[in-house]
Design a protein around this motif. Sequence first.
Motif, PDB file in Angstrom:
ATOM      1  N   LEU A  40       0.819  -1.212   0.000  1.00  0.00           N
ATOM      2  CA  LEU A  40       0.000   0.000   0.000  1.00  0.00           C
ATOM      3  C   LEU A  40       0.853   1.263   0.000  1.00  0.00           C
ATOM      4  O   LEU A  40       0.521   2.252  -0.666  1.00  0.00           O
ATOM      5  N   GLY A  41       1.949   1.232   0.741  1.00  0.00           N
ATOM      6  CA  GLY A  41       2.839   2.396   0.803  1.00  0.00           C
ATOM      7  C   GLY A  41       3.487   2.705  -0.533  1.00  0.00           C
ATOM      8  O   GLY A  41       3.525   3.862  -0.965  1.00  0.00           O
ATOM      9  N   GLN A  42       3.983   1.668  -1.200  1.00  0.00           N
ATOM     10  CA  GLN A  42       4.604   1.877  -2.506  1.00  0.00           C
ATOM     11  C   GLN A  42       3.586   2.339  -3.542  1.00  0.00           C
ATOM     12  O   GLN A  42       3.900   3.191  -4.380  1.00  0.00           O
ATOM     13  N   GLN A  43       2.373   1.809  -3.475  1.00  0.00           N
ATOM     14  CA  GLN A  43       1.340   2.216  -4.428  1.00  0.00           C
ATOM     15  C   GLN A  43       0.976   3.684  -4.244  1.00  0.00           C
ATOM     16  O   GLN A  43       0.865   4.432  -5.206  1.00  0.00           O
ATOM     17  N   LEU A  44       0.799   4.111  -2.994  1.00  0.00           N
ATOM     18  CA  LEU A  44       0.478   5.507  -2.723  1.00  0.00           C
ATOM     19  C   LEU A  44       1.624   6.403  -3.172  1.00  0.00           C
ATOM     20  O   LEU A  44       1.395   7.453  -3.789  1.00  0.00           O
ATOM     21  N   GLU A  45       2.845   5.997  -2.893  1.00  0.00           N
ATOM     22  CA  GLU A  45       4.008   6.772  -3.323  1.00  0.00           C
ATOM     23  C   GLU A  45       4.006   6.935  -4.846  1.00  0.00           C
ATOM     24  O   GLU A  45       4.168   8.054  -5.358  1.00  0.00           O
ATOM     25  N   MET A  46       3.810   5.851  -5.583  1.00  0.00           N
ATOM     26  CA  MET A  46       3.794   5.913  -7.050  1.00  0.00           C
ATOM     27  C   MET A  46       2.669   6.807  -7.556  1.00  0.00           C
ATOM     28  O   MET A  46       2.871   7.608  -8.481  1.00  0.00           O
ATOM     29  N   ASP A  47       1.480   6.686  -6.967  1.00  0.00           N
ATOM     30  CA  ASP A  47       0.340   7.499  -7.378  1.00  0.00           C
ATOM     31  C   ASP A  47       0.625   8.985  -7.191  1.00  0.00           C
ATOM     32  O   ASP A  47       0.350   9.801  -8.075  1.00  0.00           O
ATOM     33  N   LEU A  48       1.173   9.342  -6.033  1.00  0.00           N
ATOM     34  CA  LEU A  48       1.436  10.754  -5.745  1.00  0.00           C
ATOM     35  C   LEU A  48       2.607  11.292  -6.555  1.00  0.00           C
ATOM     36  O   LEU A  48       2.573  12.450  -7.000  1.00  0.00           O
ATOM     37  N   LEU A  49       3.626  10.479  -6.772  1.00  0.00           N
ATOM     38  CA  LEU A  49       4.733  10.911  -7.629  1.00  0.00           C
ATOM     39  C   LEU A  49       4.241  11.168  -9.047  1.00  0.00           C
ATOM     40  O   LEU A  49       4.653  12.139  -9.693  1.00  0.00           O
ATOM     41  N   ALA A  50       3.351  10.310  -9.538  1.00  0.00           N
ATOM     42  CA  ALA A  50       2.794  10.476 -10.886  1.00  0.00           C
ATOM     43  C   ALA A  50       1.996  11.773 -11.005  1.00  0.00           C
ATOM     44  O   ALA A  50       1.874  12.332 -12.102  1.00  0.00           O
ATOM     45  N   GLN A  51       1.477  12.260  -9.891  1.00  0.00           N
ATOM     46  CA  GLN A  51       0.730  13.521  -9.881  1.00  0.00           C
ATOM     47  C   GLN A  51       1.656  14.728  -9.684  1.00  0.00           C
ATOM     48  O   GLN A  51       1.193  15.860  -9.596  1.00  0.00           O
ATOM     49  N   GLY A  52       2.961  14.459  -9.566  1.00  0.00           N
ATOM     50  CA  GLY A  52       3.926  15.538  -9.435  1.00  0.00           C
ATOM     51  C   GLY A  52       4.239  15.960  -8.014  1.00  0.00           C
ATOM     52  O   GLY A  52       4.881  16.986  -7.791  1.00  0.00           O
ATOM     53  N   HIS A  53       3.825  15.172  -7.044  1.00  0.00           N
ATOM     54  CA  HIS A  53       4.077  15.511  -5.639  1.00  0.00           C
ATOM     55  C   HIS A  53       5.415  14.953  -5.179  1.00  0.00           C
ATOM     56  O   HIS A  53       5.941  13.992  -5.731  1.00  0.00           O
ATOM     57  N   SER A  54       5.965  15.567  -4.142  1.00  0.00           N
ATOM     58  CA  SER A  54       7.225  15.131  -3.551  1.00  0.00           C
ATOM     59  C   SER A  54       6.928  14.223  -2.363  1.00  0.00           C
ATOM     60  O   SER A  54       6.515  14.692  -1.295  1.00  0.00           O
ATOM     61  N   VAL A  55       7.092  12.910  -2.572  1.00  0.00           N
ATOM     62  CA  VAL A  55       6.797  11.934  -1.526  1.00  0.00           C
ATOM     63  C   VAL A  55       7.883  10.866  -1.485  1.00  0.00           C
ATOM     64  O   VAL A  55       8.589  10.637  -2.463  1.00  0.00           O
ATOM     65  N   LEU A  56       7.969  10.226  -0.354  1.00  0.00           N
ATOM     66  CA  LEU A  56       8.925   9.143  -0.146  1.00  0.00           C
ATOM     67  C   LEU A  56       8.256   8.109   0.750  1.00  0.00           C
ATOM     68  O   LEU A  56       7.731   8.454   1.813  1.00  0.00           O
ATOM     69  N   PHE A  57       8.264   6.846   0.332  1.00  0.00           N
ATOM     70  CA  PHE A  57       7.739   5.776   1.182  1.00  0.00           C
ATOM     71  C   PHE A  57       8.887   5.102   1.906  1.00  0.00           C
ATOM     72  O   PHE A  57       9.944   4.844   1.330  1.00  0.00           O
ATOM     73  N   ALA A  58       8.673   4.802   3.179  1.00  0.00           N
ATOM     74  CA  ALA A  58       9.637   4.046   3.977  1.00  0.00           C
ATOM     75  C   ALA A  58       8.871   3.004   4.783  1.00  0.00           C
ATOM     76  O   ALA A  58       8.060   3.353   5.643  1.00  0.00           O
ATOM     77  N   GLN A  59       9.114   1.731   4.475  1.00  0.00           N
ATOM     78  CA  GLN A  59       8.453   0.677   5.237  1.00  0.00           C
ATOM     79  C   GLN A  59       8.971   0.739   6.669  1.00  0.00           C
ATOM     80  O   GLN A  59      10.175   0.657   6.913  1.00  0.00           O
ATOM     81  N   THR A  60       8.045   0.894   7.611  1.00  0.00           N
ATOM     82  CA  THR A  60       8.427   1.124   9.004  1.00  0.00           C
ATOM     83  C   THR A  60       7.433   0.468   9.942  1.00  0.00           C
ATOM     84  O   THR A  60       6.230   0.665   9.824  1.00  0.00           O
ATOM     85  N   ASP A  61       7.953  -0.283  10.894  1.00  0.00           N
ATOM     86  CA  ASP A  61       7.158  -0.794  12.007  1.00  0.00           C
ATOM     87  C   ASP A  61       7.527   0.081  13.202  1.00  0.00           C
ATOM     88  O   ASP A  61       8.631  -0.034  13.752  1.00  0.00           O
ATOM     89  N   VAL A  62       6.637   0.987  13.590  1.00  0.00           N
ATOM     90  CA  VAL A  62       6.963   1.959  14.636  1.00  0.00           C
ATOM     91  C   VAL A  62       7.157   1.330  16.006  1.00  0.00           C
ATOM     92  O   VAL A  62       7.621   1.993  16.929  1.00  0.00           O
ATOM     93  N   SER A  63       6.837   0.057  16.147  1.00  0.00           N
ATOM     94  CA  SER A  63       7.068  -0.609  17.429  1.00  0.00           C
ATOM     95  C   SER A  63       8.501  -1.121  17.549  1.00  0.00           C
ATOM     96  O   SER A  63       8.897  -1.610  18.598  1.00  0.00           O
ATOM     97  N   LYS A  64       9.281  -0.965  16.483  1.00  0.00           N
ATOM     98  CA  LYS A  64      10.672  -1.443  16.471  1.00  0.00           C
ATOM     99  C   LYS A  64      11.623  -0.266  16.357  1.00  0.00           C
ATOM    100  O   LYS A  64      11.614   0.474  15.376  1.00  0.00           O
ATOM    101  N   GLU A  65      12.448  -0.100  17.379  1.00  0.00           N
ATOM    102  CA  GLU A  65      13.373   1.036  17.417  1.00  0.00           C
ATOM    103  C   GLU A  65      14.270   1.080  16.188  1.00  0.00           C
ATOM    104  O   GLU A  65      14.493   2.153  15.617  1.00  0.00           O
ATOM    105  N   GLN A  66      14.766  -0.059  15.731  1.00  0.00           N
ATOM    106  CA  GLN A  66      15.664  -0.055  14.574  1.00  0.00           C
ATOM    107  C   GLN A  66      14.949   0.451  13.319  1.00  0.00           C
ATOM    108  O   GLN A  66      15.551   1.136  12.497  1.00  0.00           O
ATOM    109  N   ASP A  67      13.676   0.143  13.166  1.00  0.00           N
ATOM    110  CA  ASP A  67      12.915   0.664  12.023  1.00  0.00           C
ATOM    111  C   ASP A  67      12.812   2.184  12.095  1.00  0.00           C
ATOM    112  O   ASP A  67      12.896   2.872  11.074  1.00  0.00           O
ATOM    113  N   ILE A  68      12.629   2.717  13.290  1.00  0.00           N
ATOM    114  CA  ILE A  68      12.536   4.167  13.451  1.00  0.00           C
ATOM    115  C   ILE A  68      13.879   4.818  13.159  1.00  0.00           C
ATOM    116  O   ILE A  68      13.947   5.839  12.471  1.00  0.00           O
ATOM    117  N   VAL A  69      14.942   4.220  13.642  1.00  0.00           N
ATOM    118  CA  VAL A  69      16.288   4.751  13.368  1.00  0.00           C
ATOM    119  C   VAL A  69      16.541   4.748  11.857  1.00  0.00           C
ATOM    120  O   VAL A  69      17.032   5.738  11.294  1.00  0.00           O
TER     121      VAL A  69
END
Length: 123
Positions: A40-69
Amino acid sequence: MFKDLVVVVTGGAQGIGRGIVQEYARNGANVVIADINKELGQQLEMDLLAQGHSVLFAQTDVSKEQDIVSLMQKIVDHFGTIHILINNAGKFQHKSLYDLTLDEWNDMIQTNLTSFSGCTNTR
């Protein structure tokens, strides 16, 4: 209104978070979509980039400190800073509180309450 600001939205690939991401993007922000759901994150990123927006997707599990880092490093490498952080990610069990296992409870608390606030080494 938000031109050139960097906005990070956890849980940004779906539901309310998705709407928040779309609105900030439409208003000129550089938006980071942080979500556990890669597809879902990559799809939203692609959709918004195609519309000319500045976006970046980062797969993140916020319950894991290493993912946040890792997320923080990716943001710094790509945008240099964060101006607005929206902690939208959350987990909810669809059963009675009395029926939760300790692991389910701890996972929910880590995601909903600790996540970003508990990771102090992310600067």
